[in-house]
Design an enzyme around this catalytic site. Structure first.
Site, PDB file in Angstrom:
ATOM      1  CB  CYS A   1      -9.189  -4.043 -11.869  1.00  0.00           C
ATOM      2  SG  CYS A   1      -8.767  -2.769 -13.060  1.00  0.00           S
TER       3      CYS A   1
ATOM      4  CB  CYS B   1      -5.233  -0.666   2.125  1.00  0.00           C
ATOM      5  SG  CYS B   1      -4.065  -1.022   3.436  1.00  0.00           S
TER       6      CYS B   1
ATOM      7  CB  CYS C   1      -0.894  -0.016   1.235  1.00  0.00           C
ATOM      8  SG  CYS C   1      -1.910   1.462   1.411  1.00  0.00           S
TER       9      CYS C   1
HETATM   10 ZN   LIG Z   1      -2.930   0.968   3.422  1.00  0.00          ZN
END
Ligand SMILES: [Zn+2]
Length: 163
Positions: free
Chosen positions: A147, A123, A75
């Site tokens: 995606c 996330c 992330c």
């Molecule tokens: Zn994150």
């Protein structure tokens, strides 16, 4: 009289629950929580638009689309490990695509921005918007297509193996 006592008890009980709910609402379901202003400072304008506002980057705009070496996609906001390179495939869409996520890396929600419901991928650690989940992935593996916006991730190549 019994009814009155019951009613009173009910009111007291509801009152307690009401307070408890208020408290749990104040803490987000994600471990990393920052204000909008804090995220703005931390992220580039492009990262902020995608991760915090749910924008979609232009197809073929991310260099992560072409990554072929082995490593981990994390992330861009909180460095949580999200995807592994061996689960990346060429979907021809112009966005980095994966047939599965690292376990515990992502969570799912619903997004009806385009007028129909799509499965949104976040996330799992900071709640940042990553992309969407579709059912047209490689049939020989999971059949899923994650995606993902490249701008929402950083790529960490695996350390070279020691001989
Ligand atoms: Zn994150």
């Amino acid at each position: 009289m019994k009814t009155i006592i019951l009613t009173l008890l009910t009111i007291i009980t509801i009152g307690c629950n009401g307070n408890a709910q208020k408290e749990s609402k104040a803490t987000s379901k994600f471990e990393v929580t920052k204000t909008d202003a804090e995220w703005k400072k931390l992220l580039t304008p492009q990262e902020y638009a995608v991760l915090r506002k749910g924008d979609t980057e232009k197809a073929y705009s991310s260099e992560l689309n072409d990554v072929e070496e082995s490593g981990t996609f994390v992330c861009a906001a909180c460095a949580k490990e999200l995807y592994r390179s061996e689960h990346k495939f060429d979907s021809g869409t112009g966005w980095p695509s994966f047939d599965r996520a690292i376990e515990g890396g992502v969570s799912y929600g619903t997004d009806s921005k385009l007028g129909f419901e799509r499965n949104e991928i976040h996330c799992a650690h900071c709640g940042g918007h990553l992309g969407h989940l579709f059912d047209d992935g490689p049939r020989e593996t999971t059949g899923k297509r994650h995606c993902i916006n490249g701008v929402a991730m950083n790529f960490i190549p695996d350390a070279p193996k020691k001989e």
